[in-house]
Write a protein that holds these residues in place. Structure first.
Motif, PDB file in Angstrom:
ATOM      1  N   ASP A 163      45.303  51.138  32.421  1.00  0.00           N
ATOM      2  CA  ASP A 163      45.505  50.227  33.551  1.00  0.00           C
ATOM      3  C   ASP A 163      46.848  50.492  34.238  1.00  0.00           C
ATOM      4  N   THR A 164      47.085  51.750  34.513  1.00  0.00           N
ATOM      5  CA  THR A 164      48.335  52.198  35.134  1.00  0.00           C
ATOM      6  C   THR A 164      48.212  52.163  36.662  1.00  0.00           C
ATOM      7  N   PRO A 165      49.204  51.652  37.367  1.00  0.00           N
ATOM      8  CA  PRO A 165      49.137  51.593  38.837  1.00  0.00           C
ATOM      9  C   PRO A 165      49.467  52.940  39.488  1.00  0.00           C
ATOM     10  N   HIS A 166      48.575  53.913  39.324  1.00  0.00           N
ATOM     11  CA  HIS A 166      48.824  55.239  39.872  1.00  0.00           C
ATOM     12  C   HIS A 166      48.995  55.198  41.386  1.00  0.00           C
ATOM     13  N   ARG A 167      48.279  54.303  42.045  1.00  0.00           N
ATOM     14  CA  ARG A 167      48.405  54.181  43.504  1.00  0.00           C
ATOM     15  C   ARG A 167      49.039  52.855  43.906  1.00  0.00           C
ATOM     16  N   ALA A 241      40.641  51.466  33.285  1.00  0.00           N
ATOM     17  CA  ALA A 241      41.024  50.334  34.132  1.00  0.00           C
ATOM     18  C   ALA A 241      40.507  49.047  33.515  1.00  0.00           C
ATOM     19  N   ASN A 242      41.305  47.999  33.584  1.00  0.00           N
ATOM     20  CA  ASN A 242      40.848  46.688  33.127  1.00  0.00           C
ATOM     21  C   ASN A 242      40.005  45.971  34.175  1.00  0.00           C
ATOM     22  N   GLY A 243      39.728  46.649  35.286  1.00  0.00           N
ATOM     23  CA  GLY A 243      38.914  46.072  36.334  1.00  0.00           C
ATOM     24  C   GLY A 243      37.551  46.721  36.440  1.00  0.00           C
ATOM     25  N   ASP A 244      36.637  46.034  37.114  1.00  0.00           N
ATOM     26  CA  ASP A 244      35.304  46.543  37.389  1.00  0.00           C
ATOM     27  C   ASP A 244      35.388  47.793  38.255  1.00  0.00           C
ATOM     28  N   GLY A 245      34.457  48.718  38.067  1.00  0.00           N
ATOM     29  CA  GLY A 245      34.488  49.962  38.816  1.00  0.00           C
ATOM     30  C   GLY A 245      33.420  50.099  39.875  1.00  0.00           C
ATOM     31  N   MET A 302      43.320  41.130  48.641  1.00  0.00           N
ATOM     32  CA  MET A 302      43.762  41.763  47.401  1.00  0.00           C
ATOM     33  C   MET A 302      43.558  40.898  46.163  1.00  0.00           C
ATOM     34  N   ASP A 303      43.809  39.613  46.253  1.00  0.00           N
ATOM     35  CA  ASP A 303      43.822  38.780  45.046  1.00  0.00           C
ATOM     36  C   ASP A 303      42.471  38.741  44.348  1.00  0.00           C
ATOM     37  N   GLY A 304      41.393  38.846  45.120  1.00  0.00           N
ATOM     38  CA  GLY A 304      40.063  38.825  44.529  1.00  0.00           C
ATOM     39  C   GLY A 304      39.481  40.189  44.256  1.00  0.00           C
ATOM     40  N   ALA A 305      40.264  41.237  44.471  1.00  0.00           N
ATOM     41  CA  ALA A 305      39.754  42.598  44.300  1.00  0.00           C
ATOM     42  C   ALA A 305      39.505  42.916  42.827  1.00  0.00           C
ATOM     43  N   PRO A 306      38.591  43.844  42.536  1.00  0.00           N
ATOM     44  CA  PRO A 306      38.396  44.271  41.145  1.00  0.00           C
ATOM     45  C   PRO A 306      39.646  44.957  40.609  1.00  0.00           C
ATOM     46  N   GLY A 307      40.025  44.583  39.401  1.00  0.00           N
ATOM     47  CA  GLY A 307      41.223  45.165  38.805  1.00  0.00           C
ATOM     48  C   GLY A 307      41.755  44.313  37.671  1.00  0.00           C
ATOM     49  N   GLY A 308      42.725  44.852  36.954  1.00  0.00           N
ATOM     50  CA  GLY A 308      43.383  44.093  35.903  1.00  0.00           C
ATOM     51  C   GLY A 308      44.138  42.921  36.510  1.00  0.00           C
ATOM     52  N   PHE A 374      37.410  59.025  33.519  1.00  0.00           N
ATOM     53  CA  PHE A 374      37.928  57.660  33.467  1.00  0.00           C
ATOM     54  C   PHE A 374      36.817  56.696  33.081  1.00  0.00           C
ATOM     55  N   LEU A 375      37.221  55.494  32.708  1.00  0.00           N
ATOM     56  CA  LEU A 375      36.276  54.418  32.409  1.00  0.00           C
ATOM     57  C   LEU A 375      36.842  53.114  32.939  1.00  0.00           C
ATOM     58  N   CYS A 376      35.993  52.322  33.586  1.00  0.00           N
ATOM     59  CA  CYS A 376      36.367  50.990  34.053  1.00  0.00           C
ATOM     60  C   CYS A 376      35.717  49.935  33.164  1.00  0.00           C
ATOM     61  N   ALA A 377      36.331  48.772  33.106  1.00  0.00           N
ATOM     62  CA  ALA A 377      35.790  47.676  32.312  1.00  0.00           C
ATOM     63  C   ALA A 377      34.516  47.130  32.943  1.00  0.00           C
ATOM     64  N   PRO A 378      33.651  46.479  32.158  1.00  0.00           N
ATOM     65  CA  PRO A 378      32.427  45.884  32.716  1.00  0.00           C
ATOM     66  C   PRO A 378      32.731  44.809  33.761  1.00  0.00           C
ATOM     67  N   THR A 379      33.775  44.026  33.525  1.00  0.00           N
ATOM     68  CA  THR A 379      34.225  43.013  34.475  1.00  0.00           C
ATOM     69  C   THR A 379      35.753  42.994  34.459  1.00  0.00           C
ATOM     70  N   SER A 380      36.345  42.489  35.515  1.00  0.00           N
ATOM     71  CA  SER A 380      37.807  42.446  35.590  1.00  0.00           C
ATOM     72  C   SER A 380      38.365  41.456  34.574  1.00  0.00           C
ATOM     73  N   GLY A 381      39.405  41.902  33.863  1.00  0.00           N
ATOM     74  CA  GLY A 381      40.032  41.072  32.845  1.00  0.00           C
ATOM     75  C   GLY A 381      41.530  41.247  32.862  1.00  0.00           C
TER      76      GLY A 381
END
Length: 400
Positions: A163-167, A241-245, A302-308, A374-381
């Motif tokens: 869950d690194t903020p590469h961008r 990523a801890n967020g949905d993909g 942004m606040d509701g976007a998929p992600g950690g 890479f792998l994303c989480a099933p849902t954002s957490g």
């Protein structure tokens, strides 16, 4: 869900005792230039074998091996990551820093010290796995790339980011404006204005007025990273990523009240980020001062976007209560590291072409980013939370 390994805010009160239990004593502790490393060897290992080096990320106060250990292995952790490593014969070295808000360049030197110490103390010649949580993934990415440019043999076969903020990472503009409005010179303001925060945040603001924008320190970091080749070339590169993909957000709608305050701040409202021009993100009100309305023009939803997610509004509400201004966080936790940033596949800045924080990453070509897999989480957490899906996926890809 387990406690995060890396927390942007950390403990803003240095006099508050830690909430983490005492971790098992490390098999060895190394004093480094600017930090420490804590070694947890697999049962039966007398020396370091099959080393996995993981870097701490951004937060207030020095790194704590209790905090790191608890986030990976402690009570309530959904997946016992350290036990899984040890079961397969890997030794874990956790790398922490005296100041987690220092420049990525500075803490990369500390990590390089830990890596070279590992090589010197390793038994045999089995390759290293190197990575980090949150900003720790940027520290290690830069450290490995720089070592290659300097012709240093890092002996790393696998790089991993968690869950690194590469961008870039997202901190609500309303919070960034509220802090100098009510707090002035404070520990929280110092945290947001620290070198590492300026490098990590996609939009940054230290003043009440003015449109937020990437800080010069971020531009300088990206320029220096590019000079080092952007990514290390020798290892295989993976990330989670801890967020949905698949572009599914966390359910928070844009333009809703995220935080409201009473008392001397009665009328203060912070809103979840709306897209478009003249978007209202904050109404700042204080007794005997003129109210200020904060708008943005170039920031997407942004606040509701998929992600950690991170408990940003929740922590600010708690801090306001401590200051005597009752406050309610209507949306305590919002997106912090968008999924597209965590896997280096999609931008979320409207100034960038094809930017979309809600992009379905499964439909984007892998070559758009720097990772091999890479792998994303099933849902954002919660940001950097260790989960069975993400943890076991990493363990299955470690060098055999």
């Amino acid at each position: 869900m387990s406690a995060p390994v890396s927390n942007f805010w950390g403990d803003l009160d240095p006099n508050t005792p830690t909430s983490f239990p005492e971790a098992p004593r490390p098999d060895d502790t190394w004093s480094l230039q600017g930090g420490s490393a804590w070694v947890y060897r697999a049962p039966g290992h007398q020396e370091i074998r099959r080393p996995v080096l993981l870097s701490d990320g951004f937060s207030s106060l020095p790194s704590s091996h209790n905090e790191l250990y608890y986030g990976l292995e402690g009570a309530g952790t959904d997946y016992k990551f350290i036990s899984a490593l040890h079961k397969r014969g890997y030794d874990l070295i956790l790398v922490g820093y005296e100041d987690r808000t220092k420049s990525i360049f500075d803490n990369a030197k500390t990590f390089t010290d830990a890596l070279m110490t590992t090589i010197a103390r390793r038994e045999g010649n089995e390759p290293l796995t190197v990575g980090g949580f949150s900003m720790g993934g940027l520290i290690t990415r830069y450290a490995l790339a720089k070592m290659e440019v300097q012709k240093m043999d890092h002996q790393t076969a696998l790089y991993l980011s968690y869950d690194t903020p590469h961008r870039g990472a997202w901190l609500p503009v309303g919070i960034q404006k509220l802090i100098p409005f009510i707090l002035g010179d404070s520990r929280m303001l110092g945290l947001v204005s620290s070198p590492a925060a300026k490098q990590m945040l996609r939009w940054h603001s230290e003043q009440v007025q003015g449109e937020p924008a990437p800080h010069k320190d971020r531009a300088d970091f990206l320029k220096e990273l590019a000079r080092m080749g952007d990514w290390p070339r020798r290892p295989r590169l993976i990330g989670v990523a801890n967020g949905d993909g698949q572009g599914v957000g966390n359910g928070i709608k844009a333009g809703e009240v995220a935080l409201s305050a009473e008392g001397d701040l009665s009328g203060t409202r912070l809103y979840t980020q709306p897209p478009g021009r003249n978007a209202l993100v904050a109404e700042l009100v204080m007794t005997d001062r003129d109210p200020i309305r904060i708008h943005t023009d170039t920031i997407p939803e942004m606040d509701g976007a998929p992600g950690g997610t991170l408990n940003n509004f929740g922590l600010v509400a708690a801090l306001l209560k401590q200051l005597g201004a009752p406050a309610t966080a209507h949306h305590p936790a919002t997106c912090f590291v968008p999924s597209g940033s965590a896997v280096d596949l999609a931008d979320f800045d409207l100034a960038t072409s094809e930017a979309d924080p809600f992009a379905d990453l499964s439909k984007l070509p892998l070559e758009r980013g720097g990772l091999d897999e890479f792998l994303c989480a099933p849902t954002s957490g919660p940001h950097t939370s260790m989960t069975p899906e993400l943890g076991s996926w990493i363990v299955d890809r470690l060098p055999r």
